[in-house]
Design an enzyme around this catalytic site. Structure first.
Site, PDB file in Angstrom:
ATOM      1  N   LYS A  96       0.956  -1.237   0.074  1.00  0.00           N
ATOM      2  CA  LYS A  96      -0.077   0.245   0.097  1.00  0.00           C
ATOM      3  C   LYS A  96       0.494   1.337  -0.583  1.00  0.00           C
ATOM      4  CE  LYS A  96      -4.836  -1.693   1.315  1.00  0.00           C
ATOM      5  NZ  LYS A  96      -4.176  -2.885   1.644  1.00  0.00           N
ATOM      6  N   GLU A 118      -9.267   6.586   3.851  1.00  0.00           N
ATOM      7  CA  GLU A 118     -10.396   6.046   4.465  1.00  0.00           C
ATOM      8  C   GLU A 118      -9.279   4.759   4.743  1.00  0.00           C
ATOM      9  OE1 GLU A 118      -9.897   5.637   1.029  1.00  0.00           O
ATOM     10  OE2 GLU A 118      -9.059   3.554   0.651  1.00  0.00           O
ATOM     11  N   SER A 385       1.943 -10.153  -1.163  1.00  0.00           N
ATOM     12  CA  SER A 385       1.443  -8.349  -0.689  1.00  0.00           C
ATOM     13  C   SER A 385       1.490  -7.918   0.635  1.00  0.00           C
ATOM     14  CB  SER A 385      -0.259  -8.177  -1.434  1.00  0.00           C
ATOM     15  OG  SER A 385      -1.151  -9.428  -0.825  1.00  0.00           O
TER      16      SER A 385
HETATM   17  C1  PLP Z   1      -5.403  -4.099   1.003  1.00  0.00           C
HETATM   18  C2  PLP Z   1      -4.112  -6.112   0.907  1.00  0.00           C
HETATM   19  C3  PLP Z   1      -4.807  -6.056  -0.178  1.00  0.00           C
HETATM   20  C4  PLP Z   1      -6.205  -5.568  -0.256  1.00  0.00           C
HETATM   21  O1  PLP Z   1      -6.261  -4.847  -1.277  1.00  0.00           O
HETATM   22  P1  PLP Z   1      -5.696  -4.632  -2.889  1.00  0.00           P
HETATM   23  O2  PLP Z   1      -5.980  -3.261  -3.756  1.00  0.00           O
HETATM   24  O3  PLP Z   1      -6.477  -5.820  -3.816  1.00  0.00           O
HETATM   25  O4  PLP Z   1      -4.430  -4.894  -2.915  1.00  0.00           O
HETATM   26  C5  PLP Z   1      -3.708  -7.393  -0.173  1.00  0.00           C
HETATM   27  N1  PLP Z   1      -2.769  -7.174   0.463  1.00  0.00           N
HETATM   28  C6  PLP Z   1      -2.424  -7.106   1.288  1.00  0.00           C
HETATM   29  C7  PLP Z   1      -1.493  -7.410   2.616  1.00  0.00           C
HETATM   30  C8  PLP Z   1      -3.099  -5.692   1.752  1.00  0.00           C
HETATM   31  O5  PLP Z   1      -2.699  -4.755   2.512  1.00  0.00           O
END
Ligand code: PLP
Length: 406
Positions: A96, A118, A385
């Site tokens: 993020k 948000e 992610s």
């Molecule tokens: C917020 C988040 C997501 C989901 O958000 P996307 O916008 O779909 O990427 C996925 N993985 C992690 C670690 C997150 O913090």
């Protein structure tokens, strides 16, 4: 080398990805959104902007992230070679911050002094509070009261970095209501305030801007796999909440026909009403919070409740570019249930010594499902992610019910 922000063909000037996307906002926001689009186009063309962003990504955020060959997991599953793109190693623990950093530079360029955001699980709120502290900007984060209770640690992190966290008590008091409240603030404050949206969602130009700031994931992965293997991967896998980490990974490969892509949504307790957040499993075409896309709604058009073990995937709408990529069959979409995600959470921890975020665990669950059935010569890149430290307490309740937490 291609820079992090190379232009793409879509969306069109009104933010359409085919029939999806657009600008469904109150009249007062049309001019500010057009100004933002213009400023963004100018920033994108400005080498000084790109240079400042690249420097911060390198020295503050921690890019490039490794592309790690998961050797033991590959052996265990017995099929395709598995590479993990390690976004979990970034500052604040997830992808993020790529977007938050890009957008705060944009806000600075626009002369804004105040940032709003948000947040659901708190991950985007933390990333935003972080970059606001770094640039000395006022920061207000809207968060559902229920989420604040569930994610007390992230609330504390945001406050520690000087952000004001405002509790939202309307409706279900979770992410959807927090977005409404942030929009309301922005309508009244747009003169001095920039709204950093946390995923590839909302009105144009946000889905485009967020995507472009997340493209760095795919651009790096592409270069890294070419260096390691001398060829492109066969399959990309990423989890899809709003869709920012997935689009960031997929986008630089869209023109490579040999590369298949799989987005993994949250299947929750299974595909029953209000028990999941898989918009492509029985969702409807509709408009929510600025954009036209697939969403989970009942027959009267009311947004349905959603469920996922991972707060970051628990949202009723999907980013409009994913709706387009699904419609055009360029990207495939599936889902993983809570149970499958938790099993993958444990499997990756055991096999590789990496604890993934529960969101990322949905992508890992699909890796676990598919890798063994693919030839050993195939190459998978899965996007890790975020890291799972934030989820340990919750996961342990399911996985190790007998171990006391202290
Ligand atoms: C917020 C988040 C997501 C989901 O958000 P996307 O916008 O779909 O990427 C996925 N993985 C992690 C670690 C997150 O913090």
């Amino acid at each position: 080398m291609e820079t992090t922000m190379t232009a793409a063909i879509l969306p069109d000037s009104m933010g359409h990805f085919g029939q999806f996307g657009g600008m469904f906002v109150p009249e007062t926001l049309m001019t500010p959104l057009q100004d933002l689009t213009k400023a963004y186009e100018e920033a994108k063309a400005d080498p000084a902007f790109q240079k400042e962003l690249d420097d911060l990504l390198k020295n503050y955020v921690g890019r490039p992230t490794p592309l790690y060959f998961a050797e033991r997991w590959t052996e265990k599953l017995g099929g395709a070679k598995i590479y993990l793109k390690r976004e979990d190693l970034l500052h604040t623990g997830a992808h993020k911050i790529n977007n938050a950093m890009g957008q705060i530079l944009l806000a600075k360029r626009l002369g804004k002094t105040r940032i709003i955001a948000e947040t659901g699980a708190g991950q985007h709120g933390v990333a935003t509070a972080t970059v606001c502290a770094r640039f000395g900007m006022e920061c207000v984060v809207y968060m559902g009261k229920v989420d604040m209770e569930r994610q007390a640690l992230n609330v504390a992190r945001m406050r520690l970095m000087g952000a004001e966290v405002r509790a939202v008590t309307a409706g279900q008091a979770t992410l959807k209501e927090a977005v409404n409240e942030a929009m309301r603030d922005w309508v009244a404050s747009v003169e001095n305030t920039h709204y950093i949206i946390g995923s590839a969602l909302g009105s144009h130009p946000f889905p485009m801007i967020v995507r472009d700031f997340q493209r760095v994931i795919g651009l790096e992965a592409r270069e890294q796999i070419l260096e390691r293997e001398g060829r492109l991967p066969d399959l990309l896998i990423a989890c899809v909440g709003g869709g920012s980490n997935a689009i960031g990974m997929f986008h630089p490969f869209l023109n490579d026909d040999s590369v298949r892509m799989m987005g993994v949504e949250a299947g929750g307790h299974g595909i029953f009403p209000e028990q999941h957040a898989a918009r492509f499993q029985g969702g409807k075409l509709g408009v929510l919070q600025g954009t036209k896309t697939w969403l989970l709604a009942n027959d009267d058009g009311q947004i349905e409740l959603t469920h996922s073990v991972s707060a970051g995937l628990d949202y009723a709408a999907i980013g409009p570019e994913h709706a387009y990529l699904q419609d055009s069959a360029r990207v495939e979409y599936t889902y993983a249930t809570d149970e499958e995600a938790l099993a993958a959470f444990k499997e990756l921890a055991h096999t590789e010594g990496i604890i993934p975020a529960l969101e990322s665990s949905h992508a890992m669950a699909y890796v676990s499902k598919v890798a063994g059935s693919l030839p050993k010569t195939d190459i998978i890149i899965a996007n890790l992610s975020g890291r799972g430290d934030k989820d340990v307490e919750q996961a342990v309740k399911f996985l190790l019910p007998d171990i006391p937490l202290g």
